[in-house]
Design a protein around this motif. Structure first.
Motif, short mmCIF file in Angstrom:
data_model
loop_
_atom_site.label_atom_id
_atom_site.label_comp_id
_atom_site.label_asym_id
_atom_site.label_seq_id
_atom_site.Cartn_x
_atom_site.Cartn_y
_atom_site.Cartn_z
N GLU B 1 0.84 -1.19 0.00
CA GLU B 1 0.00 0.00 0.00
C GLU B 1 0.88 1.25 0.00
OE1 GLU B 1 -3.16 -0.07 2.91
OE2 GLU B 1 -3.08 2.10 3.09
N ASP B 2 0.54 2.19 -0.86
CA ASP B 2 1.31 3.43 -0.95
C ASP B 2 1.16 4.25 0.33
OD1 ASP B 2 0.31 3.85 -4.43
OD2 ASP B 2 1.83 2.55 -3.51
N LYS B 3 2.24 4.95 0.70
CA LYS B 3 2.22 5.67 1.97
C LYS B 3 3.03 6.96 1.86
CE LYS B 3 3.26 4.82 6.87
NZ LYS B 3 3.84 3.86 7.81
N VAL B 4 2.53 8.02 2.47
CA VAL B 4 3.22 9.31 2.49
C VAL B 4 3.23 9.82 3.93
CG1 VAL B 4 3.19 11.70 1.68
CG2 VAL B 4 2.50 9.85 0.14
N VAL B 5 4.41 10.21 4.40
CA VAL B 5 4.55 10.72 5.75
C VAL B 5 5.19 12.10 5.69
CG1 VAL B 5 5.63 10.38 8.00
CG2 VAL B 5 4.78 8.40 6.71
N GLN B 6 4.55 13.06 6.33
CA GLN B 6 5.07 14.43 6.33
C GLN B 6 5.54 14.82 7.72
OE1 GLN B 6 1.50 15.99 3.58
NE2 GLN B 6 3.08 17.52 3.94
N SER B 7 6.55 15.67 7.75
CA SER B 7 7.04 16.19 9.02
C SER B 7 7.59 17.60 8.82
CB SER B 7 8.13 15.27 9.60
OG SER B 7 9.26 15.27 8.75
N PRO B 8 7.51 18.45 9.85
CA PRO B 8 6.75 18.19 11.07
C PRO B 8 5.26 18.26 10.81
CG PRO B 8 7.49 20.46 11.02
CD PRO B 8 8.06 19.80 9.80
N LEU B 9 4.45 17.88 11.78
CA LEU B 9 3.01 17.97 11.62
C LEU B 9 2.55 19.42 11.75
CD1 LEU B 9 1.69 14.83 13.51
CD2 LEU B 9 2.07 15.16 11.05
N SER B 10 3.27 20.19 12.54
CA SER B 10 2.94 21.61 12.64
C SER B 10 4.22 22.40 12.90
CB SER B 10 1.90 21.87 13.72
OG SER B 10 2.43 21.56 14.99
N LEU B 11 4.15 23.66 12.52
CA LEU B 11 5.33 24.52 12.58
C LEU B 11 4.85 25.96 12.79
CD1 LEU B 11 8.41 24.41 12.17
CD2 LEU B 11 8.01 24.57 9.72
N VAL B 12 5.46 26.64 13.75
CA VAL B 12 5.13 28.05 14.00
C VAL B 12 6.39 28.87 13.83
CG1 VAL B 12 4.22 29.72 15.64
CG2 VAL B 12 3.31 27.38 15.60
N VAL B 13 6.33 29.87 12.97
CA VAL B 13 7.50 30.71 12.70
C VAL B 13 7.08 32.17 12.67
CG1 VAL B 13 8.62 28.88 11.37
CG2 VAL B 13 7.26 30.61 10.18
N HIS B 14 8.05 33.06 12.56
CA HIS B 14 7.78 34.48 12.41
C HIS B 14 8.08 34.92 10.99
CE1 HIS B 14 7.97 34.34 16.84
NE2 HIS B 14 7.07 35.30 16.74
N GLU B 15 7.42 35.97 10.60
CA GLU B 15 7.63 36.51 9.25
C GLU B 15 9.12 36.71 9.00
OE1 GLU B 15 5.19 40.10 8.90
OE2 GLU B 15 4.21 39.14 7.20
N GLY B 16 9.54 36.33 7.79
CA GLY B 16 10.93 36.48 7.42
C GLY B 16 11.75 35.21 7.61
N ASP B 17 11.24 34.29 8.43
CA ASP B 17 11.96 33.02 8.64
C ASP B 17 11.93 32.18 7.37
OD1 ASP B 17 10.97 32.41 12.12
OD2 ASP B 17 12.43 33.78 11.21
N THR B 18 12.86 31.23 7.29
CA THR B 18 12.86 30.23 6.22
C THR B 18 12.43 28.90 6.82
OG1 THR B 18 14.57 31.32 4.91
CG2 THR B 18 14.32 28.94 4.61
N VAL B 19 11.56 28.19 6.12
CA VAL B 19 11.09 26.90 6.61
C VAL B 19 11.35 25.80 5.60
CG1 VAL B 19 9.30 27.93 8.07
CG2 VAL B 19 8.74 27.22 5.74
N THR B 20 11.51 24.59 6.12
CA THR B 20 11.67 23.41 5.27
C THR B 20 10.69 22.35 5.73
OG1 THR B 20 14.03 23.83 4.89
CG2 THR B 20 13.22 21.58 4.52
N LEU B 21 9.84 21.93 4.82
CA LEU B 21 8.86 20.89 5.11
C LEU B 21 9.31 19.60 4.43
CD1 LEU B 21 5.60 22.94 4.42
CD2 LEU B 21 7.06 22.93 6.45
N ASN B 22 9.10 18.49 5.13
CA ASN B 22 9.60 17.21 4.66
C ASN B 22 8.48 16.26 4.27
OD1 ASN B 22 12.59 17.52 5.46
ND2 ASN B 22 11.48 18.02 7.34
#
Lengths: 114, 113
Positions: B1-22
């Motif tokens: 069965e195909d499966k997709v897992v994302q992390s983090p489940l939630s993320l809180v940042v301030h304007e101007g920050d750089t984020v990386t979602l997996n």
């Protein structure tokens, strides 16, 4: 139309009631999909139409779920004898059907079964 | 069965920050990986990555596919409050209907002013 249109936006049903959810895809889009999104989860595939033909219904959770697209345009997802576990957002999406996987989603119908 | 897992489940940042979602996936006969942004209800398409297109960029958003590691990242630089949304990753398997996607749970991104 300009986008995928779904109605109603919200539906409250008593357990055991039948409901019908409507989807108007983008004009000219051959492919149409229904997805179910439970709270806090990603969308899950229900069924797929190419024109009026239902080519894949492997995601329909039970025989209480039925979808049709009789003229290859508007589609209706019907749920019979609704149960509490049917509460979710039902998303419709369409695409040109040329092998382009870019799905255009509607805003969904939020179904609450009490 | 195909499966997709994302992390983090939630993320809180301030304007101007750089984020990386997996996003990591298991799929039989990989065809493509897609990223969607979901505000309120309707997911909107961001990127599609395939074996022939493993890197995409649009403005402040960019995405890379690592087929060896079976994963993808979505980068957002100089975040704005309008980036607040759920970001969904999905995969499509070869041999199935085009558009039949397996989605991850999503990452909820909140950008504070």
């Amino acid at each position: 139309g300009a986008g995928v249109s779904q109605s109603p936006r919200y539906k409250v049903a008593k357990r055991g009631q039948d409901v019908a959810l409507r989807c108007d895809p983008i004009s000219g889009h051959v492919s149409l999909f229904w997805y179910q999104q439970a709270l806090g989860q990603g969308p899950e595939f229900l069924t797929y139409f190419q024109n009026e033909a239902q080519l894949d219904k492997s995601g329909l959770p039970s025989d209480r779920f039925f979808a049709e697209r009789p003229e290859g345009s508007v589609s209706t997802l019907k749920i019979q004898r609704t149960q509490q576990e049917d509460s979710a957002v039902y998303l419709c999406a369409s695409s040109r059907g040329t092998g382009d996987e870019k799905l255009f989603f509607g805003s969904g119908t939020q179904l609450s079964v009490l | 069965e195909d499966k997709v897992v994302q992390s983090p489940l939630s993320l809180v940042v301030h304007e101007g920050d750089t984020v990386t979602l997996n996003c990591s996936y298991e799929v039989t006969n990989f065809r493509s990986l897609l990223w969607y942004k979901q505000e309120k209800k309707a997911p909107t398409f961001l990127f599609m990555l395939t074996s022939s297109g493993i890197e995409k960029k649009s403005g402040r958003l960019s995405s890379i596919l690592d087929k060896k590691e079976l994963s993808s990242i979505l980068n957002i630089t100089a975040t704005q409050t309008g980036d607040s949304a759920i970001y969904l990753c999905a995969v499509e398997a070869g041999g199935t209907s085009y558009g039949k996607l397996t989605f991850g749970q999503g990452t909820i991104l909140t950008v504070h002013p």
